[in-house]
Structures are given as C-alpha cells and as structure tokens.
Enzyme design. Structure first.
Site, short mmCIF file in Angstrom:
data_model
loop_
_atom_site.label_atom_id
_atom_site.label_comp_id
_atom_site.label_asym_id
_atom_site.label_seq_id
_atom_site.Cartn_x
_atom_site.Cartn_y
_atom_site.Cartn_z
N ASP A 1 0.75 -1.24 -0.21
CA ASP A 1 -0.17 -0.10 -0.07
C ASP A 1 0.79 1.28 0.02
O ASP A 1 2.02 1.26 0.50
CB ASP A 1 -1.02 -0.04 1.21
N TRP B 1 2.80 7.92 -2.17
CA TRP B 1 4.32 8.09 -2.35
C TRP B 1 4.28 9.29 -3.41
O TRP B 1 5.12 10.09 -3.42
CB TRP B 1 5.02 6.73 -2.52
N ASN C 1 -10.86 -2.78 -6.47
CA ASN C 1 -9.85 -1.59 -7.06
C ASN C 1 -10.68 -1.12 -8.46
O ASN C 1 -10.04 -0.11 -8.84
CB ASN C 1 -8.35 -2.01 -7.41
C1 FPP Z 1 -1.92 0.43 -3.42
O1 FPP Z 1 -1.35 1.50 -3.22
C2 FPP Z 1 -1.26 -0.35 -4.60
C3 FPP Z 1 -2.25 -0.96 -5.54
C4 FPP Z 1 -3.55 -0.80 -5.59
C5 FPP Z 1 -1.34 -1.56 -6.59
C6 FPP Z 1 -0.17 -2.45 -6.21
C7 FPP Z 1 0.62 -2.57 -7.67
C8 FPP Z 1 2.02 -2.56 -7.68
C9 FPP Z 1 2.64 -2.44 -6.35
C10 FPP Z 1 2.63 -2.49 -8.74
C11 FPP Z 1 3.24 -3.61 -9.48
C12 FPP Z 1 2.44 -4.99 -9.37
C13 FPP Z 1 2.84 -5.93 -10.13
C14 FPP Z 1 2.61 -7.45 -9.86
C15 FPP Z 1 3.61 -5.78 -11.32
P1 FPP Z 1 -2.30 2.75 -3.45
O2 FPP Z 1 -2.55 3.23 -4.83
O3 FPP Z 1 -3.74 2.33 -2.82
O4 FPP Z 1 -1.74 3.79 -2.76
P2 FPP Z 1 -2.59 4.90 -1.98
O5 FPP Z 1 -3.31 4.15 -0.86
O6 FPP Z 1 -1.32 5.71 -1.34
O7 FPP Z 1 -3.44 5.56 -2.85
#
Ligand code: FPP
Length: 258
Positions: free
Chosen positions: A35, A40, A83
């Site tokens: 997360d 970031w 999502n």
């Molecule tokens: C959560 O951060 C992250 C995700 C929903 C996506 C996770 C994906 C990756 C790490 C990319 C790589 C994955 C693969 C398998 C290639 P968020 O967007 O919810 O962050 P926030 O809570 O700060 O908004």
C-alpha cells in the site's frame, strides 16, 4: 499507544539486520499488502501512476530477497475486486503494468527458479491479459524455487463464497457428505490449495487493516505494519519484519510455544 503497532527502525541499529535473522525459523509464507503507491507519488508532486511504477521496482527487490533467503512462498496483493472503483486511467495503467512486468521479468524469474501463480478472478481481466498470466504460469510451472503468488482481481470474501458454492454443489450432487466438511475441504477449494497458511502478513503505508486479503489463510498470521510507503520499502525493512516475526510467541490458541 498506536506507535507500538509500527516498527521502529532505530532498534538494534548497531547489528546489521541480516545477522539478526535466524535462518532456521523463516516464515514459510509471507503475504504483503503493497500500500501507499499513490501517497508516495502525490507526496512528491507526481501523478499517482508513477507510484505504481516505482512500486514495481520494490516488488522486484523483495522477490529477490525472498530468493536470497529461501523464503518459500510470497503472496502479494496487486489488485483487489474493489479496485475497479478507481478512475479508468489508473485501472488501465495497472493492467498494462502487470502485462509489462511479466514481459520484462519472465526470463529472469525462470533463471531464478521462481514459480509464478495468479490468484483471483483472473479470467475476468480485460483483453489478452488472462492469456498472458496463464502463459507465465505455464512457463514457470516446473520451477521449484520461490512460489510467487500475485493476487489480481482478488477478494478474500469472494474466494470464500466461491469455495462455499463449490462445496455446496458437491453436497447437492451426493459426492460429499456434510459431516466430511472440515478445514481441509475449505482449503482445497481456495486459490491457495496445497499451500501452507500465511505466517507473516506485512502492510505498508500506515493503515492497520486486512482489506479483504487472504481472510481464511491469515487466520493465525502474525501482522507487521510500517508507515513506509511501498515504493520506499527496502529489503532491510523486510528482513526487520522477519526478525520481529521470529520473536513473536505463536501460540495458535494454546499456551506458550517457548
Ligand atoms: C496500493 O497503493 C497499491 C495498488 C492498488 C497496486 C499495487 C501494484 C503494484 C505495487 C504494482 C506492481 C505489481 C505487479 C504485480 C507488477 P494505493 O494506490 O492504494 O496507494 P494509496 O493508498 O497511497 O492511494
């Protein structure tokens, strides 16, 4: 009070973290909720998707660390069934990222003897992505090193509902009697069939919740939280989580394990 939930990087900084690791007591299955990509990026004045791009680099690093220390199973939460509520541009970006990640990494995963497996409603993903994911699974299926599970279009409740439906239909057809339903029958109907439960569950970026990830499999997992956003999560912090895990008294409902 809350501070105690989060790791402190200052503890034991005089001894390097890999020296504190007990190689005979490694978790067999680590789950990670990656997360904080969006936070970031926006914290740096960048668009959210650049956080996901940076998150891929962290994922590669953590997979390499699992390979180096022989951690047998890593399961990461890449995209949940919830999502889809995100803006279409971000969803499309993530789908393309999964595809490009595979194209770029599959040879190296083979060299590293990694077996990749996708969990979730993979066949409902758009375009050619389901075929690409299945092809990657097929190409690595005989590898015997780290088992790398990527949860894409995954929801823990949805997984349990699907398992219940499968079991109910076996009962209805007379292939299974109700008295025979036990933990093993449920396990056998989950995406993680044949895998041990999660020992250690890590979540980055400060939130203290499971967000519908591996609900059944994490029943006795040790939880470890950090405020670090996923793109800044390092191998050292990952090892710190394992060192802390090794100090926990896992009683599984019984008395002290020590
Ligand atoms: C959560 O951060 C992250 C995700 C929903 C996506 C996770 C994906 C990756 C790490 C990319 C790589 C994955 C693969 C398998 C290639 P968020 O967007 O919810 O962050 P926030 O809570 O700060 O908004």
């Amino acid at each position: 009070m809350l501070k105690k939930i989060f790791s402190s990087k200052k503890e034991k900084r005089d001894i390097s973290i890999d020296k504190q690791l007990d190689l005979n007591k490694l978790p067999q299955h680590v789950g990670i909720i990656m997360d904080g990509n969006g936070r970031w990026a926006t914290g740096k004045g960048l668009i959210r998707t650049s956080g996901h791009k940076a998150g891929v680099k962290t994922l590669k690093k953590i997979l390499k660390t699992c390979i180096k220390y022989n951690i047998p199973i890593l399961t990461v939460y890449a995209f949940s069934t919830e999502n889809w509520k995100r803006p279409m541009t971000e969803v499309n970006f993530l789908m393309n990222l999964f595809s490009s990640f595979l194209a770029e990494q599959i040879d190296e995963m083979c060299e590293d003897n990694v077996r990749i497996h996708f969990i979730g409603r993979v066949d409902e993903l758009p375009g050619n992505l389901p075929n690409e994911l299945h092809a990657a699974e097929e190409r690595t299926k005989n590898n015997t090193g780290v088992r790398f599970n990527v949860a894409v279009n995954y929801g823990g409740r949805d997984e349990i509902v699907t398992a219940v439906k499968n079991i109910a239909s076996e009962v209805q057809s007379g292939d299974l009697s109700i008295d025979k339903i036990d933990d093993k029958v449920i396990d056998d109907n989950l995406y993680t069939k044949d895998l041990p439960p999660v020992d250690l569950m890590i979540r980055t970026s400060g939130d203290i919740r499971l967000s519908n990830f591996l609900l059944w499999q994490a029943a006795y997992a040790e939880f470890w939280f950090t405020k670090t956003n996923w793109p800044d999560f390092s191998s050292e912090e990952f090892l710190q989580a394992i060192v802390d895990f090794q100090k926990r008294d896992r009683r599984f409902g019984g008395l002290s394990s020590k």
